[in-house]
Each structure stands twice: as C-alpha cells, then as structure tokens.
Motif scaffolding. Structure first.
Motif, PDB file in Angstrom:
ATOM      1  N   LEU A   1      -8.283 -18.294   1.383  1.00  0.00           N
ATOM      2  CA  LEU A   1      -7.798 -16.909   1.293  1.00  0.00           C
ATOM      3  C   LEU A   1      -8.912 -15.975   0.823  1.00  0.00           C
ATOM      4  N   ASN A   2      -9.715 -16.418  -0.162  1.00  0.00           N
ATOM      5  CA  ASN A   2     -10.813 -15.585  -0.667  1.00  0.00           C
ATOM      6  C   ASN A   2     -11.866 -15.333   0.411  1.00  0.00           C
ATOM      7  N   ILE A   3     -12.153 -16.353   1.238  1.00  0.00           N
ATOM      8  CA  ILE A   3     -13.140 -16.189   2.314  1.00  0.00           C
ATOM      9  C   ILE A   3     -12.696 -15.107   3.284  1.00  0.00           C
ATOM     10  N   VAL A   4     -11.413 -15.141   3.673  1.00  0.00           N
ATOM     11  CA  VAL A   4     -10.891 -14.137   4.612  1.00  0.00           C
ATOM     12  C   VAL A   4     -10.908 -12.750   3.991  1.00  0.00           C
ATOM     13  N   MET A   5     -10.501 -12.642   2.717  1.00  0.00           N
ATOM     14  CA  MET A   5     -10.460 -11.326   2.064  1.00  0.00           C
ATOM     15  C   MET A   5     -11.861 -10.755   1.885  1.00  0.00           C
ATOM     16  N   GLU A   6     -12.859 -11.612   1.656  1.00  0.00           N
ATOM     17  CA  GLU A   6     -14.235 -11.119   1.537  1.00  0.00           C
ATOM     18  C   GLU A   6     -14.722 -10.532   2.854  1.00  0.00           C
ATOM     19  N   SER A   7     -14.301 -11.129   3.978  1.00  0.00           N
ATOM     20  CA  SER A   7     -14.709 -10.594   5.283  1.00  0.00           C
ATOM     21  C   SER A   7     -14.057  -9.241   5.569  1.00  0.00           C
ATOM     22  N   LEU A   8     -12.926  -8.948   4.895  1.00  0.00           N
ATOM     23  CA  LEU A   8     -12.215  -7.675   5.116  1.00  0.00           C
ATOM     24  C   LEU A   8     -12.469  -6.674   4.005  1.00  0.00           C
ATOM     25  N   GLU A   9     -13.333  -7.028   3.072  1.00  0.00           N
ATOM     26  CA  GLU A   9     -13.522  -6.196   1.880  1.00  0.00           C
ATOM     27  C   GLU A   9     -14.008  -4.788   2.226  1.00  0.00           C
ATOM     28  N   ASN A  10     -14.972  -4.684   3.157  1.00  0.00           N
ATOM     29  CA  ASN A  10     -15.501  -3.361   3.504  1.00  0.00           C
ATOM     30  C   ASN A  10     -14.438  -2.483   4.142  1.00  0.00           C
ATOM     31  N   GLN A  11     -13.606  -3.052   5.045  1.00  0.00           N
ATOM     32  CA  GLN A  11     -12.550  -2.257   5.669  1.00  0.00           C
ATOM     33  C   GLN A  11     -11.523  -1.794   4.641  1.00  0.00           C
ATOM     34  N   ILE A  12     -11.187  -2.665   3.688  1.00  0.00           N
ATOM     35  CA  ILE A  12     -10.215  -2.292   2.653  1.00  0.00           C
ATOM     36  C   ILE A  12     -10.768  -1.157   1.795  1.00  0.00           C
ATOM     37  N   LYS A  13     -12.052  -1.241   1.430  1.00  0.00           N
ATOM     38  CA  LYS A  13     -12.659  -0.172   0.620  1.00  0.00           C
ATOM     39  C   LYS A  13     -12.740   1.127   1.404  1.00  0.00           C
ATOM     40  N   THR A  14     -13.086   1.030   2.701  1.00  0.00           N
ATOM     41  CA  THR A  14     -13.206   2.242   3.512  1.00  0.00           C
ATOM     42  C   THR A  14     -11.873   2.994   3.596  1.00  0.00           C
ATOM     43  N   LYS A  15     -10.768   2.252   3.772  1.00  0.00           N
ATOM     44  CA  LYS A  15      -9.444   2.878   3.893  1.00  0.00           C
ATOM     45  C   LYS A  15      -8.757   3.057   2.545  1.00  0.00           C
ATOM     46  N   LYS A  16      -9.460   2.623   1.434  1.00  0.00           N
ATOM     47  CA  LYS A  16      -8.920   2.783   0.071  1.00  0.00           C
ATOM     48  C   LYS A  16      -7.531   2.148  -0.054  1.00  0.00           C
ATOM     49  N   ILE A  17      -7.402   0.935   0.504  1.00  0.00           N
ATOM     50  CA  ILE A  17      -6.137   0.200   0.452  1.00  0.00           C
ATOM     51  C   ILE A  17      -6.071  -0.599  -0.847  1.00  0.00           C
ATOM     52  N   LYS A  18      -4.898  -0.598  -1.471  1.00  0.00           N
ATOM     53  CA  LYS A  18      -4.690  -1.361  -2.697  1.00  0.00           C
ATOM     54  C   LYS A  18      -4.298  -2.787  -2.334  1.00  0.00           C
TER      55      LYS A  18
ATOM     56  N   TYR B   1      -3.375  -1.756  10.622  1.00  0.00           N
ATOM     57  CA  TYR B   1      -2.219  -0.887  10.848  1.00  0.00           C
ATOM     58  C   TYR B   1      -1.647  -0.290   9.562  1.00  0.00           C
ATOM     59  N   THR B   2      -2.340  -0.487   8.441  1.00  0.00           N
ATOM     60  CA  THR B   2      -1.941   0.171   7.198  1.00  0.00           C
ATOM     61  C   THR B   2      -2.764   1.442   7.037  1.00  0.00           C
ATOM     62  N   PRO B   3      -2.133   2.591   6.754  1.00  0.00           N
ATOM     63  CA  PRO B   3      -2.882   3.855   6.646  1.00  0.00           C
ATOM     64  C   PRO B   3      -3.729   3.891   5.375  1.00  0.00           C
ATOM     65  N   GLU B   4      -4.554   4.907   5.259  1.00  0.00           N
ATOM     66  CA  GLU B   4      -5.366   5.091   4.056  1.00  0.00           C
ATOM     67  C   GLU B   4      -4.486   5.215   2.822  1.00  0.00           C
ATOM     68  N   PHE B   5      -5.003   4.650   1.706  1.00  0.00           N
ATOM     69  CA  PHE B   5      -4.299   4.645   0.426  1.00  0.00           C
ATOM     70  C   PHE B   5      -3.008   3.818   0.499  1.00  0.00           C
ATOM     71  N   GLY B   6      -2.930   2.902   1.469  1.00  0.00           N
ATOM     72  CA  GLY B   6      -1.769   2.028   1.590  1.00  0.00           C
ATOM     73  C   GLY B   6      -1.873   0.836   0.654  1.00  0.00           C
ATOM     74  N   LYS B   7      -0.977  -0.145   0.860  1.00  0.00           N
ATOM     75  CA  LYS B   7      -0.927  -1.301  -0.037  1.00  0.00           C
ATOM     76  C   LYS B   7      -0.677  -2.572   0.763  1.00  0.00           C
ATOM     77  N   ILE B   8      -1.420  -3.626   0.410  1.00  0.00           N
ATOM     78  CA  ILE B   8      -1.215  -4.959   0.972  1.00  0.00           C
ATOM     79  C   ILE B   8      -1.005  -5.926  -0.180  1.00  0.00           C
ATOM     80  N   GLU B   9       0.093  -6.680  -0.115  1.00  0.00           N
ATOM     81  CA  GLU B   9       0.428  -7.612  -1.194  1.00  0.00           C
ATOM     82  C   GLU B   9       0.549  -9.028  -0.638  1.00  0.00           C
ATOM     83  N   VAL B  10      -0.212  -9.968  -1.229  1.00  0.00           N
ATOM     84  CA  VAL B  10      -0.180 -11.371  -0.832  1.00  0.00           C
ATOM     85  C   VAL B  10       0.403 -12.175  -1.994  1.00  0.00           C
ATOM     86  N   THR B  11       1.446 -12.981  -1.683  1.00  0.00           N
ATOM     87  CA  THR B  11       2.114 -13.782  -2.718  1.00  0.00           C
ATOM     88  C   THR B  11       2.119 -15.245  -2.289  1.00  0.00           C
TER      89      THR B  11
END
Length: 633
Positions: free
Chosen positions: A488-505, A538-548
């Motif tokens: 899970l950490n490997i995948v999230m690291e590959s998406l880190e720049n996109q998450i920061k760019t869109k300011k997703i929580k 498909y999540t807009p800027e300042f959106g939220k993604i939650e993994v449980t």
C-alpha cells in the motif's frame, strides 16, 4: 470500404506528423553535433542551415495541406503522387544535409528513414528503389569530395606534410564507412519491405475473418429470434390444447344426463380429439425441427420428450423415454450422465456464478467440440399448475470462437506494439536527457508531452496484455507471505505528487498488529494502483480519500472511499466489464482504457476474495474487497 486506400492515407499522415519531430532532430544534430566546425569549413553558416530548415517546414506544411485536400476529394492518384513526394522530399533534405555536414558517415545514416518510409508506403519494390537512389546520392557526393581531396593532395607541393596525409587517410576511412553503410541500405530495404508485406497480409486476413464471423453472428441472432417466435407459438398451442381439454370435461358431464347429449358430446369429443392430435403433431413437429437439442421432463421427474437433435447429439434411445432423472440442482445436466452415452463436461451455475437455471455444456460431436448454454425452464399450464421442466440448449460455439479470435487479435496487436513503443520511449528519453545534443526548454516541453503520450499507450498495451493473459489462463500467480502495508505504501508513494497537486486529504486507518498474509505482490500492486488512481483522478481539489484496513478472523478487508464524481446508477451494473467507462467521466475527458477494474476483479477473485462497491453520482464511491489470510488453493 477500400482498405488499401485508407491504410496509405493513414501512413502518409503518420509520416508527415512524425517528420516534424525527427527532421528537427536531424537539423539539430547537424548544427550542434561534433561536426560543427566542418560545417563552416565548407563555407556554410547558420544562415544556410536556417534557410534549409525553413524550406523543409514550408514543404512539410504544404504536404499536410495537400493531404487534407485528398481526404476531402478521395483522389487515389493524388495520394500516389503525395506518397512519391514524401520520399523525394526526404531524399532532397538528407542529400543537402549530407553535403553540408562535416561527418559524412553520421549523415549517411539519415537515409535509412526514407528507405523505411518507402517500405511502409510502396512495399519491397519501393524500398529497394529508394535504397539504390540513396546509395547513388551518398556515394556520388562523397566520391566527388574524395576526388577533390586526392587532387589537392597530388597537386599540393606540401602534400607530404603529416596533416595532409592524415586528412587523406581520414577521408579514405570515411569513404569505407559510407560504402559499408550504403550496402546496408539494400538490406534494410528488403527486410523492412518484406516485413511490411507480411504485416499487410496478416491485417487483411484478420479483417476478412472478422467480417465472416460478424456475418455468422448476425445469422445466429436471427436463429435465436426465430427460436423465441417458435417458443411463443408452442406456448400458444399448449394453451389451446388446455382450453380444448376444459371443453371436453364439460361435455362429459353433459353426457351423464341424456343419451342425446351423450351422442352429441361423443361427436364433439371425436372432433376435439382430432384437433388436439393435430395440435400435438404440430407441437411435436416444431420441437423436432429445432436445430438445437430440447429435453422435456414431466412433473414426476421422468423423461417425457426428446427432439431428434437431442437424440443425435447425446445418443438417446427410445427406451430412455420414461426414465427417472434426479432433480437435484434444478435437474442439472450432471444428473443425466447415467442416461446419456456420450462423454461431456458441465459447468454448473455455481461454477459460472450464474442463475440456478443456467449451465454450460461441452461435448465432442462429429469430430468437433461444441459448447451449449443450457436453460432449464418450468412448464406450467394456463392455471399455472406445474407440468415439468424443459431444458433448452443454445449453441455458443461460434460466440466462443469469436471471443477467442478477438482475444488473440488483442494479444497479437499488443505484443507487436510493445517493442516499437519501448524503443520510441527510450529514444525520446535520450533526446530529453541531452544525449544527442542540448535542447531548449520549449523543445524539452514538446518532447516530454510526446514521452507522456507514449507512456499512456504503453500502459494501455500492458492492460490489454494482462486482460489477454487473464482470459487465456496465463496470468501466473506467485502467492507468498508478504506485508500488505508495504505494498500500500509503494502505491501511495507513486501517487504522492498528484495528491499534493490536487491538495487531497489522505487518511489511513489500520490496526497496529497487521500480520503478513499470502498474496501475489505484483498483482496486488495492480489492484491498489487501479482503485487508488481512479480515486485520485476523479476526486476534486481539496477532496478526501480514506483507506481502512480491517482484520477479520479469516480475511483482510480493504475499504477505499473517496468523495469524487461517483458512478451513475445506470452504469453500475457494467462497471467491471472490459473497455467500459461511465458517461460522466467520459464527459470529463479524463484518460483511461476501461480495463483496470476488469483486471482488479479477476485478481481479487483469483486470491479467493470478493470485491463490491457503493457509489452515488456527485457524492463519491467506496470500494471494498477482501483477501484471505491463508494461502489460496
């Protein structure tokens, strides 16, 4: 549809488009390469190179405009002239560069481009002619220059100076290199021309086969429609027979009261029985003429009717009528093995994950493997009283063959694309990294866009190959004890720049003592990457993604929830289908192949888990999948 015309039109357009890139690169090599000093020794300058580049840009723009006119008029003669001028333009440009550039062996390599272009457009004959012309131009120009060097060496009184001798020796070595290179022109022409010819034949065969299969499919659809009409007629005749029987019962009661009524009823009975017999004969005739097998079992679970197709296919005998059939699993075809003499295999509704009344049967008949879809339907009368069941067989052999041909085509096309796309990727990467000369920012930006587009196509090809392997059962798995959190950490690291760019929580909820579980690491990365990439995309800027991550007694449950655009209700039933994308994301003009979730579902099921989702358009989507803690069988 004129396939050759359309193919040549597309090839010409592709050559014109790609020429903007590789010709500019060729000019850059001429200006910025190691031979810059030689350019000025031939009394050339950036002015002459610029004039040559401008003439090329104007010529290529004219060819593009000419191609646009051909698309409107559909002129084949103009298309042939355009194809010839494509090669002529490249030969003129490369000859000019060859004359101006100092390093002749390097410049002679450029002539491989028009040779390969000729092989694609005109085939092996055009490639050989272009190779001979290229060889004549290269060797002719260099021989003239070499004669000039030799003449100066012989006439110069100081010709025995070390520098003069070295210059003559260098020119001799260059001439040998050019002669070797020009010999390879013909080799490349024959190889590329023959390869283009083979590819063209394969494409034409595939197109013809696809057309034939589509025609056969249409015919099968007509047969199915006719079967539906015949079934409706059969039901109508059955209702008619039941009505006649009711009338007969009334007549019998009237016969008890008077002899006259008895005689009259007897006459009516005879007529009615004749009519019933005729209707029964019609019904039997309809069933007998079905090309696919039909088996009827009465309410006592005994064989009641077998049409000729079923007799021929399964080897039923007349003595089999009346034999009892086990009614377990809704009279599954497995229960017929004691009666049917032929060998066959059955995929039950449980195996197919289909409704209880559907099965799939495979049998060898007349030296051919046939596949049937078996539908078990209840037979009831007009009073909805149970009369038995009817097993209807629908021939899926052609559909299965069509699906296999489509999968084979996708697999072949993907494999053929993979190698050239990888080559393009590394060539563009080398140019961007400056291995072939320094680029300005605008050039780097344009090449990086091309690099990203190529990467997207490579991703699509990889998805197509994965789908092909899944369908063919070649998507190998290696289940080992591994750390799910690490994947899970490997995948999230590959998406880190996109998450920061869109300011997703991003929120991660997981237990502190998550044990290692059995799974295939590379396949699980595919699952998480596809779901999380969709969530980020498909999540807009300042959106939220939650993994449980939740640990159960026998499985690990993974929940991925976002507040993105959601999935329309009408599209949710097709979400895990191949090449499917919902209407709302298509309108957003986002990238995607529609293959990711199909791969995800197959990988999760192969691990022994299940995947579900809950989504509302405009609110968000939540995917939930499970992975068993123990190693899958």
């Amino acid at each position: 549809m004129d396939y050759n015309y359309d193919r040549k039109l597309e090839i010409n357009e592709w050559i014109i488009t790609t020429r903007w890139f590789y010709m500019v690169a060729v000019f850059l090599i001429g200006i910025l390469g190691n031979s810059l000093l030689s350019l000025f020794s031939l009394r050339s300058s950036f002015f002459y190179i610029g004039i040559l580049l401008l003439l090329f840009l104007i010529s290529n723009a004219f060819l593009y405009h000419y191609l646009t006119l051909i698309k409107k008029t559909g002129s084949r003669e103009k298309l042939r002239l355009l194809s010839i001028w494509q090669i002529v333009l490249e030969l003129i440009i490369f000859t000019s560069i060859f004359y101006l550039i100092g390093d002749k062996p390097v410049a002679s390599v450029f002539f491989f481009l028009p040779i390969i272009s000729s092989s694609i457009i005109f085939g092996i004959r055009g490639a050989v002619i272009t190779a001979l012309i290229s060889a004549a131009l290269v060797n002719g120009l260099f021989v003239l220059e070499y004669i000039n060097v030799v003449f100066r060496f012989l006439t110069d009184q100081k010709s025995f100076l070390r520098e003069e001798i070295l210059e003559l020796r260098q020119a001799t070595f260059s001439m040998i290199k050019i002669l070797i290179t020009s010999n390879f022109y013909l080799v490349i022409a024959v190889v590329s021309g023959y390869s283009s010819k083979l590819l063209l034949r394969r494409e034409q065969r595939l197109i013809i086969q696809t057309a034939h299969l589509l025609e056969e499919k249409k015919q099968e659809e007509k047969n199915v429609e006719k079967l539906g009409e015949d079934s409706a007629k059969l039901a109508k005749h059955d209702r008619l027979i039941m009505n006649i029987n009711e009338q007969l019962n009334k007549k019998i009661k009237q016969l008890e009261n008077s002899e006259k009524s008895l005689f009259r009823a007897f006459s009516d009975l005879q007529v009615a029985r004749q009519l019933a017999d005729k209707e029964k004969e019609k019904t039997n005739a309809i069933i007998s003429n079905f090309v696919d097998p039909i088996i009827v079992i009465d309410k006592d679970s005994r064989l009641n009717l077998i049409n000729p197709a079923a007799r021929q296919m399964f080897g039923f005998l007349t003595a089999d009528i009346g034999k009892e059939i086990n009614k377990s699993d809704n009279y599954s075809m497995i229960n017929f093995k004691s009666v049917i003499k032929q060998d066959f295999t059955v995929k039950t509704s449980k195996d197919l994950k289909a409704p209880l009344n559907e099965e799939e049967l495979v049998i060898n008949f007349a030296n051919q493997e046939l596949t049937y879809k078996v539908i078990t339907a209840e037979v009831v009368d007009v009073r909805h009283e149970y009369l038995g069941v009817m097993k209807i067989f629908y021939n899926l052999t052609r559909e299965k063959m069509i699906d296999k041909l489509k999968s084979d085509f996708i697999s072949i096309a993907a494999h053929q694309l993979r190698t050239p796309l990888s080559a393009v990727k590394w060539i563009i990467k080398m140019v961007i990294d400056g291995d072939l000369g320094k680029l300005n920012e605008e050039q780097k930006k344009m090449l990086f866009k091309g690099y990203q587009s190529n990467e997207r196509i490579i991703g699509l090809v990889n998805d197509m190959l994965n789908v092909s392997r899944i369908e063919e059962g070649r998507f190998g798995y290696a289940f080992v004890l591994d750390d799910f959190s690490d994947v899970l950490n490997i995948v999230m690291e590959s998406l880190e720049n996109q998450i920061k760019t869109k300011k997703i929580k991003y929120i991660l909820n997981k237990p502190g003592n998550l044990p290692k579980i059995y799974f295939d690491r590379s396949k699980m990365i595919l699952v998480l990457q596809n779901i999380l990439e969709n969530a980020v995309k498909y999540t807009p800027e300042f959106g939220k993604i939650e993994v449980t991550l939740a640990l159960g007694s026998t499985f690990l449950k993974v929940r991925i929830k976002d507040n993105g655009v959601g999935i329309p209700e009408k599209d949710q039933s097709k979400l895990f289908s191949k090449f499917f994308r919902a209407d709302n994301v298509i309108r957003m003009q986002t990238e995607g192949s529609g293959l990711g979730l199909f791969i995800v579902k197959n990988v999760v099921r192969k691990h022994g888990g299940e995947i579900t989702f809950d989504s509302k358009e405009g609110i968000g989507t939540e995917f939930v999948f499970t992975i068993p803690l123990e190693k899958p069988e």
